[in-house]
Design a protein around this motif. Structure first.
Motif, PDB file in Angstrom:
ATOM      1  N   PRO A 192      -3.858  -0.589  -1.749  1.00  0.00           N
ATOM      2  CA  PRO A 192      -3.384   0.104  -0.534  1.00  0.00           C
ATOM      3  C   PRO A 192      -4.051   1.454  -0.308  1.00  0.00           C
ATOM      4  O   PRO A 192      -4.315   1.829   0.834  1.00  0.00           O
ATOM      5  CB  PRO A 192      -1.875   0.261  -0.802  1.00  0.00           C
ATOM      6  N   VAL A 193      -4.324   2.199  -1.390  1.00  0.00           N
ATOM      7  CA  VAL A 193      -5.001   3.491  -1.241  1.00  0.00           C
ATOM      8  C   VAL A 193      -6.398   3.288  -0.682  1.00  0.00           C
ATOM      9  O   VAL A 193      -6.822   3.983   0.262  1.00  0.00           O
ATOM     10  CB  VAL A 193      -5.057   4.229  -2.599  1.00  0.00           C
ATOM     11  N   LEU A 194      -7.145   2.324  -1.228  1.00  0.00           N
ATOM     12  CA  LEU A 194      -8.497   2.050  -0.747  1.00  0.00           C
ATOM     13  C   LEU A 194      -8.483   1.568   0.703  1.00  0.00           C
ATOM     14  O   LEU A 194      -9.338   1.960   1.512  1.00  0.00           O
ATOM     15  CB  LEU A 194      -9.165   1.010  -1.647  1.00  0.00           C
ATOM     16  N   MET A 195      -7.512   0.736   1.049  1.00  0.00           N
ATOM     17  CA  MET A 195      -7.400   0.248   2.429  1.00  0.00           C
ATOM     18  C   MET A 195      -7.076   1.388   3.387  1.00  0.00           C
ATOM     19  O   MET A 195      -7.615   1.465   4.495  1.00  0.00           O
ATOM     20  CB  MET A 195      -6.326  -0.843   2.515  1.00  0.00           C
ATOM     21  N   ALA A 196      -6.191   2.302   2.959  1.00  0.00           N
ATOM     22  CA  ALA A 196      -5.830   3.440   3.807  1.00  0.00           C
ATOM     23  C   ALA A 196      -7.047   4.327   4.061  1.00  0.00           C
ATOM     24  O   ALA A 196      -7.254   4.812   5.177  1.00  0.00           O
ATOM     25  CB  ALA A 196      -4.706   4.248   3.157  1.00  0.00           C
ATOM     26  N   ILE A 197      -7.842   4.545   3.022  1.00  0.00           N
ATOM     27  CA  ILE A 197      -9.055   5.350   3.196  1.00  0.00           C
ATOM     28  C   ILE A 197      -9.993   4.670   4.180  1.00  0.00           C
ATOM     29  O   ILE A 197     -10.595   5.316   5.054  1.00  0.00           O
ATOM     30  CB  ILE A 197      -9.748   5.575   1.837  1.00  0.00           C
ATOM     31  N   GLY A 198     -10.129   3.340   4.073  1.00  0.00           N
ATOM     32  CA  GLY A 198     -10.976   2.608   5.010  1.00  0.00           C
ATOM     33  C   GLY A 198     -10.450   2.673   6.435  1.00  0.00           C
ATOM     34  O   GLY A 198     -11.212   2.911   7.383  1.00  0.00           O
ATOM     35  N   VAL A 199      -9.141   2.494   6.608  1.00  0.00           N
ATOM     36  CA  VAL A 199      -8.534   2.524   7.947  1.00  0.00           C
ATOM     37  C   VAL A 199      -8.651   3.908   8.577  1.00  0.00           C
ATOM     38  O   VAL A 199      -8.700   4.047   9.799  1.00  0.00           O
ATOM     39  CB  VAL A 199      -7.050   2.089   7.862  1.00  0.00           C
ATOM     40  N   SER A 200      -8.735   4.965   7.747  1.00  0.00           N
ATOM     41  CA  SER A 200      -8.812   6.333   8.275  1.00  0.00           C
ATOM     42  C   SER A 200     -10.083   6.575   9.095  1.00  0.00           C
ATOM     43  O   SER A 200     -10.151   7.550   9.841  1.00  0.00           O
ATOM     44  CB  SER A 200      -8.727   7.346   7.125  1.00  0.00           C
ATOM     45  N   PHE A 201     -11.071   5.692   8.968  1.00  0.00           N
ATOM     46  CA  PHE A 201     -12.310   5.827   9.741  1.00  0.00           C
ATOM     47  C   PHE A 201     -12.293   4.949  10.986  1.00  0.00           C
ATOM     48  O   PHE A 201     -13.336   4.721  11.602  1.00  0.00           O
ATOM     49  CB  PHE A 201     -13.517   5.454   8.871  1.00  0.00           C
ATOM     50  N   THR A 202     -11.098   4.479  11.364  1.00  0.00           N
ATOM     51  CA  THR A 202     -10.985   3.594  12.530  1.00  0.00           C
ATOM     52  C   THR A 202      -9.941   4.123  13.508  1.00  0.00           C
ATOM     53  O   THR A 202      -9.161   5.017  13.195  1.00  0.00           O
ATOM     54  CB  THR A 202     -10.571   2.167  12.099  1.00  0.00           C
ATOM     55  N   ASP A 203      -9.955   3.542  14.692  1.00  0.00           N
ATOM     56  CA  ASP A 203      -8.904   3.738  15.699  1.00  0.00           C
ATOM     57  C   ASP A 203      -8.153   2.423  15.789  1.00  0.00           C
ATOM     58  O   ASP A 203      -8.699   1.430  16.280  1.00  0.00           O
ATOM     59  CB  ASP A 203      -9.532   4.119  17.038  1.00  0.00           C
TER      60      ASP A 203
END
Length: 276
Positions: free
Chosen positions: A11-22
Motif C-alpha cells: 500500500p505504501v508503494l502504491m500510494a507513492i505511485g498514485v501521488s504522481f497521478t490525477d
C-alpha cells in the motif's frame, strides 16, 4: 512477511505511485508527474498551515509524552505487583477510553456550564465564558493538553514491560563499579538494558504525534476556526475522503511518510547514545 508486504509495504508503494497521478477513483488515473507536489508545497496555503501545526504539535507532544511515559513507568515499577498493576491500569485507561472526547467536550464547553469555564468563573479569574475551541489562540494549546493526557498508551506499556526484564544482578554489579545514586543507575544500567523498548516507544510516540487527527476533528471540528487545529492528516482526510482527489491525497500521505521516517531515523540515532 507475506502479510506485512501485502498490507503495509505494497500500500505504501502504491500510494507513492498514485501521488504522481490525477485520480478521482471513478476514471482512469492520469499521470501528472510532480504537479501534485508542486501544488502542495507552493500553492496550498492550508497545507502549509497544517504542516506548521503538525510540526509544533509533534515537537511539543512527542518528546514530552515520551518522557512522561518513561518517568511514570519508572516510578510505577517501584511498587509491589498488585499496586503496580492497578496504577498501570489507571494511567493507561485514558488512551483506550472511547468517551475521552466526550469528557473533554464537557470540560471545554464554551458556556458557563463547561467545567473549565465554571471553575475559572467561580475563582474570578475570568469575567465571561471563553469559547475555548472556537477561539484561534486557544485551539492548539488545548489540543496539546488533551494529547498529553491521552499519550500514556502502548509506549507506556512497553516501558513497563522493559523495566520488568532488567536483570537485577546488573544493579549489584553497577554498585560495585561505582554507581552511587538512582539517576546514574537509570542512565548507565536501566536504559541501556531496555533499548528495544525505548526504540519501540519512540516509534509509537512519533507516529501518534505526527498522525494526530481525531482529537482535532472531535474537539475543534474540521475545518477548525481559521484552520488553527488543522493537521496534515485532517488535510489528507479532506482530499481523500471528502473531495476524492486521491492523487493529491497520496502526495500529502507521502510527505507525511517521509517526515515520520526521517524523524524516526533521527530519534534512533539519539537513542543509540544512551548510556555512553
Amino acid at each position: 512477511f507475506i502479510l506485512f508486504f501485502f498490507f503495509t509495504v505494497l500500500p505504501v508503494l502504491m500510494a507513492i505511485g498514485v501521488s504522481f497521478t490525477d485520480w478521482n477513483m471513478l476514471e482512469k488515473p492520469e499521470f501528472v508527474g510532480w504537479q501534485n507536489y508542486v501544488k502542495l508545497l507552493l500553492d496550498d496555503e492550508i497545507f502549509i498551515i497544517s504542516l506548521k501545526n503538525t510540526l509544533i504539535f509533534a515537537v511539543i507532544t512527542g518528546p514530552v509524552s515520551y518522557m512522561l511515559c518513561l518517568l511514570f513507568a519508572w516510578i510505577i515499577n517501584e511498587f509491589n505487583r498488585g499496586m503496580r498493576t492497578l496504577l498501570t491500569l489507571i494511567f493507561y485507561a485514558p488512551s483506550i477510553c472511547g468517551n475521552a472526547y466526550m469528557v473533554w467536550n464537557l470540560i471545554l464547553t464554551g458556556d458557563r456550564y463547561g467545567y473549565l469555564n465554571g471553575i475559572l468563573l467561580n475563582l474570578d479569574i475570568i469575567n465571561e465564558p471563553i469559547l475555548w475551541m472556537k477561539t484561534e489562540q486557544y485551539v492548539m494549546p488545548m489540543l496539546i493538553i488533551v494529547q498529553l493526557w491521552l499519550s500514556l498508551g502502548t509506549g507506556f506499556l512497553s516501558f513497563i514491560a522493559g523495566l520488568q526484564t532488567v536483570d537485577k544482578s546488573m544493579y549489584e554489579a553497577a554498585a560495585i563499579d561505582g554507581i552511587k545514586n538512582r539517576w546514574q543507575e537509570l542512565w548507565y544500567v536501566t536504559l541501556p538494558a531496555m533499548k528495544p523498548q525505548l526504540m519501540f516507544g519512540a516509534v509509537m510516540q512519533i507516529t501518534q504525534s505526527f498522525a494526530v487527527a481525531d482529537i482535532s476533528i472531535n474537539l475543534a471540528g474540521n475545518p477548525s476556526v481559521n484552520y488553527a487545529g488543522a493537521t496534515i492528516v485532517t488535510h489528507l482526510l479532506d482530499y481523500g475522503s471528502t473531495r476524492m482527489e486521491m492523487g493529491y491525497a497520496c502526495a500529502i500521505a507521502t510527505i507525511l511518510f517521509l517526515l515520520m521516517v526521517g524523524t524516526n531515523k533521527l530519534v534512533q540515532r539519539v537513542l543509540r547514545r544512551v548510556g555512553e
